[in-house]
Structures are given as structure tokens and as C-alpha cells.
Design a protein around this motif. Structure first.
Motif, short mmCIF file in Angstrom:
data_model
loop_
_atom_site.label_atom_id
_atom_site.label_comp_id
_atom_site.label_asym_id
_atom_site.label_seq_id
_atom_site.Cartn_x
_atom_site.Cartn_y
_atom_site.Cartn_z
N TYR A 1 0.81 -1.21 0.00
CA TYR A 1 0.00 0.00 0.00
C TYR A 1 0.85 1.27 0.00
O TYR A 1 0.34 2.36 -0.27
N VAL A 2 2.12 1.16 0.32
CA VAL A 2 2.97 2.34 0.51
C VAL A 2 2.96 3.24 -0.73
O VAL A 2 2.76 4.45 -0.63
N ALA A 3 3.16 2.66 -1.90
CA ALA A 3 3.23 3.45 -3.12
C ALA A 3 1.91 4.16 -3.40
O ALA A 3 1.89 5.33 -3.78
N SER A 4 0.79 3.46 -3.21
CA SER A 4 -0.51 4.07 -3.48
C SER A 4 -0.82 5.19 -2.50
O SER A 4 -1.36 6.23 -2.88
N VAL A 5 -0.49 4.99 -1.22
CA VAL A 5 -0.72 6.02 -0.22
C VAL A 5 0.02 7.29 -0.59
O VAL A 5 -0.51 8.41 -0.51
N LYS A 6 1.27 7.13 -1.03
CA LYS A 6 2.07 8.30 -1.40
C LYS A 6 1.59 8.94 -2.70
O LYS A 6 1.45 10.16 -2.80
N LYS A 7 1.35 8.12 -3.71
CA LYS A 7 0.99 8.63 -5.03
C LYS A 7 -0.33 9.38 -5.01
O LYS A 7 -0.47 10.44 -5.64
N PHE A 8 -1.30 8.86 -4.27
CA PHE A 8 -2.64 9.45 -4.29
C PHE A 8 -2.98 10.20 -3.00
O PHE A 8 -4.12 10.65 -2.84
N ASP A 9 -2.04 10.32 -2.09
CA ASP A 9 -2.23 11.05 -0.84
C ASP A 9 -3.46 10.52 -0.08
O ASP A 9 -4.31 11.28 0.38
N LEU A 10 -3.53 9.21 0.03
CA LEU A 10 -4.65 8.58 0.75
C LEU A 10 -4.52 8.90 2.23
O LEU A 10 -3.43 8.86 2.80
N LYS A 11 -5.64 9.19 2.88
CA LYS A 11 -5.63 9.71 4.24
C LYS A 11 -5.84 8.60 5.28
O LYS A 11 -6.75 7.77 5.15
N ARG A 12 -5.02 8.64 6.28
CA ARG A 12 -5.10 7.69 7.39
C ARG A 12 -6.48 7.70 8.02
O ARG A 12 -7.05 6.63 8.33
N GLU A 13 -7.05 8.89 8.21
CA GLU A 13 -8.32 8.98 8.91
C GLU A 13 -9.45 8.28 8.16
O GLU A 13 -10.42 7.82 8.78
N ASP A 14 -9.35 8.18 6.84
CA ASP A 14 -10.40 7.50 6.08
C ASP A 14 -10.31 5.99 6.26
O ASP A 14 -11.33 5.31 6.41
N PHE A 15 -9.10 5.44 6.25
CA PHE A 15 -8.95 4.01 6.54
C PHE A 15 -9.48 3.70 7.95
O PHE A 15 -10.18 2.71 8.16
N LEU A 16 -9.14 4.55 8.90
CA LEU A 16 -9.58 4.31 10.28
C LEU A 16 -11.09 4.46 10.42
O LEU A 16 -11.72 3.73 11.20
N ALA A 17 -11.68 5.38 9.66
CA ALA A 17 -13.13 5.55 9.71
C ALA A 17 -13.84 4.28 9.25
O ALA A 17 -14.88 3.88 9.79
N ILE A 18 -13.28 3.61 8.24
CA ILE A 18 -13.87 2.37 7.76
C ILE A 18 -13.86 1.31 8.86
O ILE A 18 -14.86 0.62 9.10
N VAL A 19 -12.74 1.20 9.57
CA VAL A 19 -12.67 0.24 10.68
C VAL A 19 -13.70 0.61 11.75
O VAL A 19 -14.39 -0.25 12.29
N ASP A 20 -13.80 1.90 12.06
CA ASP A 20 -14.78 2.35 13.05
C ASP A 20 -16.20 1.98 12.63
O ASP A 20 -17.03 1.60 13.47
N GLY A 21 -16.48 2.10 11.33
CA GLY A 21 -17.81 1.74 10.84
C GLY A 21 -18.09 0.27 11.00
O GLY A 21 -19.18 -0.13 11.43
N MET A 22 -17.10 -0.57 10.66
CA MET A 22 -17.27 -2.01 10.85
C MET A 22 -17.52 -2.34 12.32
O MET A 22 -18.33 -3.21 12.65
N GLU A 23 -16.83 -1.65 13.17
CA GLU A 23 -16.93 -1.94 14.60
C GLU A 23 -18.31 -1.61 15.16
O GLU A 23 -18.70 -2.14 16.20
N MET A 24 -19.06 -0.74 14.49
CA MET A 24 -20.38 -0.38 14.98
C MET A 24 -21.30 -1.59 15.07
O MET A 24 -22.26 -1.60 15.83
N ASP A 25 -21.02 -2.64 14.28
CA ASP A 25 -21.84 -3.85 14.30
C ASP A 25 -21.33 -4.91 15.25
O ASP A 25 -21.95 -5.97 15.37
N VAL A 26 -20.21 -4.67 15.93
CA VAL A 26 -19.57 -5.76 16.68
C VAL A 26 -19.98 -5.84 18.15
O VAL A 26 -20.37 -6.91 18.61
N PRO A 27 -19.90 -4.76 18.94
CA PRO A 27 -20.30 -4.91 20.35
C PRO A 27 -21.71 -5.47 20.49
O PRO A 27 -22.00 -6.29 21.36
N GLN A 28 -22.59 -5.02 19.60
CA GLN A 28 -23.92 -5.61 19.47
C GLN A 28 -24.42 -5.28 18.08
O GLN A 28 -24.00 -4.30 17.47
N ASP A 29 -25.29 -6.13 17.54
CA ASP A 29 -25.78 -5.90 16.19
C ASP A 29 -26.62 -4.63 16.14
O ASP A 29 -27.40 -4.34 17.05
N ILE A 30 -26.43 -3.87 15.07
CA ILE A 30 -27.21 -2.65 14.89
C ILE A 30 -28.68 -3.02 14.69
O ILE A 30 -29.02 -3.86 13.85
#
Length: 278
Positions: free
Chosen positions: A84-113
Motif C-alpha cells: 500500500y505504501v506506493a498508493s498512499v504516497k501517489k494518491f495522498d490517501l488519508k489515514r483517517e479514512d482508513f480508520l473511519a472504515i474500521v470504526d464503521g465495521m466496529e459499529m456492528d460488533v459490540p452488538q448488532d445494529i
């Protein structure tokens, strides 16, 4: 799930014949590689959230992904993110967006939505769909402001369409993404997924969600119309494919029993031909 882990959800699965594959195969090599990396990440974290493992183990596995994303952005990528290193640098992909995706997945884990309020549903859509879009528009090359706006509207349009399409599948998992306000307005006072999807008033809940999705599709089209055709070819294909799904759902209706809807091969081919080549 994130557009079915990003479209086929939600913008998703790289299997040949999927809307994602059709949209991404027209991209230049570097963009195509970056997009497959983004969606591979989405699939892997989505699989954790949707697994039947103990919730504590799933939470721990998602935290490991957060830690790995942090390591990637500190310049010490773990093996599973080394490419992923080359793509992150080439396209300036943001850390916070990757982390937001994980946060979204986690919304279903402690209990089902189950029947979230509208604000929580919108946050969920932002994390599992629009955050994917924010990464994607950087790869496509849209201007910053238009890219953020497109990610906002197209992500929500796709995810709301997914929610309406997957009512029965989600209920079988004990999940219900329809908003609490809509249920109460229709006179549905419980949040048991099996009972809700069998309720005669369900269409009164679903149609406002369909209207909201149509609004987001229209806003996304406005953004794409003012940008160069070459930078919006892939999101146009995804948008038109999912709009076709939404149209089929509306035509079928939401009362039980609900037959699955599928976009025909001819329609898929015509969408790709029109927006990729004409």
C-alpha cells in the motif's frame, strides 16, 4: 456491511462480473491497483465484523488493523500493508479514512445494529461507504471539494440502496438498519428484525429511504456532470448500476415476500459501454 464490503456492496467485491470489477478495469494500472488495495482492505475488515467469532475477538482483530494502519503511516508498514505504501504516497490517501472504515465495521460488533436513530445511521453510512469514497476520489483524481461532495452523496446513495436490498439477509444476521424514526412514524414499535421485515407497514418505512437514496444519487450526478469525463467514469458506472438496483427495488415493492432483484447482464453491459467508452 460496507457496500457488501464495498459494493458487490457498498463500491465492493473484485470478482469478475461484479459492478466493482467492471468499473475498475477501465482505470490505468496505478489507479486500478490502488482501488483493488482499498477494496481488499474493506473486504478483510468487513469479514471480521460479519464473522460469527466471539465479539471480543472481533474487536481485537479490528484493533490490530487500526494498529497496522498507524504503522503504515509511521513509515513501518506491516507485511499485509507493504504494497500500500506506493498508493498512499501517489494518491495522498488519508489515514483517517482508513480508520473511519474500521470504526464503521466496529459499529456492528459490540452488538448488532438494530433500528439506529437517523443520526447514527448517517454516521454508519459515512464510515462504511463515504469514507471508502473519500479514498476513491483521490485515486480517480477529482478536485478536493468536488471529491468530498461526491464521496458524501454517492457513498450514502449506495449504502442506503444496499440496506433496502439486503433487508432479509441482514435480518437473518439479527441486524436492522432501518431508522428508528421511520419505524415509529409507520407505527412499528419494536426493533426485532424478523418481526419488522414481516410487518405490513414496512413499505412506509422503506420508501422514504428510497427517496433519500434517489436524492443522493441526483446530487452525486450533479458533481460528476461538472467534472471531466475521464475522472468520473468509474464512479458513474457504480452509480448507474446501483441506481438500477434501486429502481428494481422500488418497482418490486417492499412488502413480504420479497424476491431478490438483479440487474440484467444486458443492462450491466449497456452501463459500462455508455459510461466507459461513449
Amino acid at each position: 456491511m460496507t457496500l457488501e464490503a464495498a459494493a458487490d456492496a457498498n463500491y465492493g467485491n473484485a470478482a469478475s462480473g461484479s459492478s466493482f470489477y467492471a468499473a475498475m478495469r477501465i482505470l490505468p494500472a496505478a489507479q486500478r491497483e490502488a482501488m483493488f488495495q482499498i477494496y481488499s482492505f474493506c473486504r478483510k475488515v468487513d469479514d471480521i465484523a460479519d464473522s460469527d467469532g466471539p465479539r471480543e475477538e472481533r474487536l481485537a482483530a479490528l484493533q490490530e488493523w487500526r494498529d497496522d494502519i498507524d504503522s503504515l503511516y509511521r513509515g513501518n508498514p506491516p507485511p499485509r500493508l507493504a504494497d500500500y505504501v506506493a498508493s498512499v504516497k501517489k494518491f495522498d490517501l488519508k489515514r483517517e479514512d482508513f480508520l473511519a472504515i474500521v470504526d464503521g465495521m466496529e459499529m456492528d460488533v459490540p452488538q448488532d445494529i438494530r433500528a439506529p436513530d437517523m443520526a447514527t445511521l448517517d454516521l454508519y453510512c459515512d464510515r462504511v461507504a463515504s469514507a471508502v469514497g473519500r479514498l476513491s476520489v483521490r485515486v480517480f483524481g477529482l478536485p478536493h471539494d468536488d471529491g468530498i461532495e461526491l464521496a458524501h452523496h454517492l457513498g450514502r446513495a449506495l449504502q442506503l440502496t444496499n440496506i433496502l436490498r439486503d433487508l432479509d439477509e441482514d435480518a437473518a444476521l439479527g441486524r436492522l438498519y432501518l431508522p428508528r424514526e421511520g419505524l415509529l412514524h409507520a407505527g412499528i414499535t419494536n426493533d426485532d428484525p424478523a418481526r419488522v421485515i414481516a410487518d405490513r407497514a414496512l413499505p412506509r418505512v422503506c420508501m422514504p429511504i428510497a427517496d433519500r437514496a434517489k436524492m443522493h444519487f441526483a446530487k452525486a450526478d450533479e458533481v460528476m456532470a461538472r467534472n471531466k469525463r475521464r475522472v468520473v467514469r468509474a464512479p458513474r458506472i457504480m452509480g448507474k448500476y446501483y441506481h438500477a438496483i434501486l429502481d428494481l427495488l422500488i418497482a418490486r415493492g417492499f412488502a413480504a415476500p420479497r424476491e431478490p432483484v438483479r440487474v440484467s447482464k444486458i443492462t450491466k453491459a449497456s452501463i459500462v459501454f455508455r459510461y466507459a467508452f461513449i
